[in-house]
Design a protein around this motif. Sequence first.
Motif, PDB file in Angstrom:
ATOM      1  N   LEU A   4       0.847  -1.188   0.000  1.00 15.54           N
ATOM      2  CA  LEU A   4       0.000   0.000   0.000  1.00 15.54           C
ATOM      3  C   LEU A   4       0.884   1.240   0.000  1.00 15.54           C
ATOM      4  CD1 LEU A   4      -2.868   1.275   0.309  1.00 15.54           C
ATOM      5  CD2 LEU A   4      -2.507   1.136   2.795  1.00 15.54           C
ATOM      6  N   MET A   5       0.696   2.111  -0.985  1.00 21.31           N
ATOM      7  CA  MET A   5       1.393   3.391  -1.024  1.00 21.31           C
ATOM      8  C   MET A   5       0.386   4.490  -0.720  1.00 21.31           C
ATOM      9  SD  MET A   5       4.021   3.148  -4.292  1.00 21.31           S
ATOM     10  CE  MET A   5       4.945   4.620  -3.800  1.00 21.31           C
ATOM     11  N   VAL A   6       0.723   5.358   0.229  1.00 24.01           N
ATOM     12  CA  VAL A   6      -0.189   6.413   0.660  1.00 24.01           C
ATOM     13  C   VAL A   6       0.406   7.776   0.312  1.00 24.01           C
ATOM     14  CG1 VAL A   6      -1.457   7.415   2.588  1.00 24.01           C
ATOM     15  CG2 VAL A   6      -1.000   4.944   2.538  1.00 24.01           C
ATOM     16  N   LEU A   7      -0.351   8.559  -0.442  1.00 23.76           N
ATOM     17  CA  LEU A   7       0.097   9.876  -0.869  1.00 23.76           C
ATOM     18  C   LEU A   7      -0.754  10.976  -0.242  1.00 23.76           C
ATOM     19  CD1 LEU A   7       0.062   7.916  -3.790  1.00 23.76           C
ATOM     20  CD2 LEU A   7       1.736   9.706  -4.209  1.00 23.76           C
ATOM     21  N   THR A   8      -0.191  12.163  -0.175  1.00 20.15           N
ATOM     22  CA  THR A   8      -0.887  13.313   0.380  1.00 20.15           C
ATOM     23  C   THR A   8      -1.992  13.811  -0.550  1.00 20.15           C
ATOM     24  OG1 THR A   8      -0.597  15.573   1.219  1.00 20.15           O
ATOM     25  CG2 THR A   8       0.760  14.933  -0.651  1.00 20.15           C
ATOM     26  N   ALA A  81      -4.307   8.560 -10.774  1.00 22.24           N
ATOM     27  CA  ALA A  81      -5.489   9.428 -10.854  1.00 22.24           C
ATOM     28  C   ALA A  81      -6.677   8.854 -10.094  1.00 22.24           C
ATOM     29  CB  ALA A  81      -5.866   9.655 -12.309  1.00 22.24           C
ATOM     30  N   GLN A  82      -6.571   7.587  -9.700  1.00 22.50           N
ATOM     31  CA  GLN A  82      -7.702   6.914  -9.059  1.00 22.50           C
ATOM     32  C   GLN A  82      -7.311   6.325  -7.697  1.00 22.50           C
ATOM     33  OE1 GLN A  82      -9.584   4.158 -11.900  1.00 22.50           O
ATOM     34  NE2 GLN A  82      -8.687   5.351 -13.553  1.00 22.50           N
ATOM     35  N   THR A  83      -6.555   7.096  -6.918  1.00 22.88           N
ATOM     36  CA  THR A  83      -6.206   6.590  -5.585  1.00 22.88           C
ATOM     37  C   THR A  83      -7.480   6.370  -4.779  1.00 22.88           C
ATOM     38  OG1 THR A  83      -5.996   8.763  -4.528  1.00 22.88           O
ATOM     39  CG2 THR A  83      -4.032   7.884  -5.612  1.00 22.88           C
ATOM     40  N   VAL A  84      -7.459   5.358  -3.929  1.00 20.22           N
ATOM     41  CA  VAL A  84      -8.636   5.050  -3.113  1.00 20.22           C
ATOM     42  C   VAL A  84      -8.595   5.899  -1.846  1.00 20.22           C
ATOM     43  CG1 VAL A  84      -8.848   2.719  -4.034  1.00 20.22           C
ATOM     44  CG2 VAL A  84      -7.468   3.110  -1.999  1.00 20.22           C
ATOM     45  N   PRO A  85      -9.747   6.323  -1.334  1.00 21.72           N
ATOM     46  CA  PRO A  85      -9.766   7.107  -0.098  1.00 21.72           C
ATOM     47  C   PRO A  85      -9.259   6.276   1.080  1.00 21.72           C
ATOM     48  CG  PRO A  85     -11.857   7.304  -1.278  1.00 21.72           C
ATOM     49  CD  PRO A  85     -11.102   6.191  -1.922  1.00 21.72           C
ATOM     50  N   LEU A  86      -8.446   6.888   1.905  1.00 18.76           N
ATOM     51  CA  LEU A  86      -7.869   6.186   3.047  1.00 18.76           C
ATOM     52  C   LEU A  86      -8.925   5.607   3.979  1.00 18.76           C
ATOM     53  CD1 LEU A  86      -4.799   8.121   4.506  1.00 18.76           C
ATOM     54  CD2 LEU A  86      -4.885   5.794   3.627  1.00 18.76           C
ATOM     55  N   SER A  87     -10.041   6.291   4.075  1.00 21.36           N
ATOM     56  CA  SER A  87     -11.087   5.840   4.999  1.00 21.36           C
ATOM     57  C   SER A  87     -11.631   4.462   4.636  1.00 21.36           C
ATOM     58  CB  SER A  87     -12.242   6.846   5.025  1.00 21.36           C
ATOM     59  OG  SER A  87     -12.790   7.009   3.728  1.00 21.36           O
ATOM     60  N   GLY A  88     -11.410   4.036   3.390  1.00 26.34           N
ATOM     61  CA  GLY A  88     -11.916   2.737   2.960  1.00 26.34           C
ATOM     62  C   GLY A  88     -10.852   1.660   2.898  1.00 26.34           C
ATOM     63  N   VAL A  89      -9.667   1.945   3.438  1.00 26.39           N
ATOM     64  CA  VAL A  89      -8.545   1.008   3.361  1.00 26.39           C
ATOM     65  C   VAL A  89      -8.304   0.350   4.719  1.00 26.39           C
ATOM     66  CG1 VAL A  89      -6.086   0.757   2.880  1.00 26.39           C
ATOM     67  CG2 VAL A  89      -7.447   2.369   1.550  1.00 26.39           C
ATOM     68  N   ALA A  90      -8.127  -0.969   4.704  1.00 27.61           N
ATOM     69  CA  ALA A  90      -7.799  -1.710   5.919  1.00 27.61           C
ATOM     70  C   ALA A  90      -6.410  -2.318   5.777  1.00 27.61           C
ATOM     71  CB  ALA A  90      -8.824  -2.804   6.168  1.00 27.61           C
ATOM     72  N   ALA A  91      -5.727  -2.475   6.885  1.00 27.21           N
ATOM     73  CA  ALA A  91      -4.369  -3.023   6.849  1.00 27.21           C
ATOM     74  C   ALA A  91      -4.354  -4.483   6.402  1.00 27.21           C
ATOM     75  CB  ALA A  91      -3.715  -2.888   8.222  1.00 27.21           C
ATOM     76  N   ASP A  92      -5.404  -5.197   6.734  1.00 23.09           N
ATOM     77  CA  ASP A  92      -5.475  -6.605   6.361  1.00 23.09           C
ATOM     78  C   ASP A  92      -5.380  -6.760   4.849  1.00 23.09           C
ATOM     79  OD1 ASP A  92      -5.759  -7.273   8.998  1.00 23.09           O
ATOM     80  OD2 ASP A  92      -7.943  -7.426   8.929  1.00 23.09           O
TER      81      ASP A  92
END
Length: 224
Positions: A4-8, A81-92
């Motif tokens: 998982l890569m997380v961008l600002t 261009a289509q990053t997923v919102p963090l609120s919908g991401v789980a670590a699993d």
Amino acid sequence: MKILMVLTSHDKLGDTGHGTGFWLEEFAAPYYAFKDAGAEVTLASPKGGQPPVDPNSDAEDAQTDFTKRFKGDRAAQEALAQTVPLSGVAADGFDAIFYPGGHGPLWDLAEDADSIALIEAFAAKTRPVGAVCHAPAVFRHTKGSDGKPLVSGKKVTGFTNTEEEAVGLTGVVPFLVEDMLKANGAAYEKGADWASFVVTDGTLVTGQNPASSEEAAKRLLSLL
């Protein structure tokens, strides 16, 4: 192998009237290091969608082989261009998490509850956590299972005070990465300004600046 890569999602450089965001090299170099190693990469950001690119990182003198590869890679551009919102991401389901820098994370990811929860979940399960340049800002409020700051007692690096001074933004940023890490009890280390310098402590990997992005990604891969 899923990373998982997380961008600002933050695009304003304080009150300067200038834009900011993520640093292109710090995304492109790790992205291709992961992809070339056969990893499945998921991109996320606080707001989802297209994250802002720091304009300075898109300038001609900031281009590298990795940024040039990205500019010719339609599939990678569409994924970004289509990053997923963090609120919908789980670590699993992910084996590691990685944060590219740029000044943007100082404002949003450092304070983002979803990001904090993700990092703490990865750390609790001893899954690799990586951050480069300004992205170690994400450790400002993260805690370990002992309730102490996650970086307390750990060897880490991040954008130096002297590098921040060199780009003239010491008085603009909400906090200095080096000072924050030290305040959180980290055993902060640094190399020469603008040279590649990466520190690994257990499953925590941190890189000092844009030049450190590829090596930081490779260190993360070596833990998987």
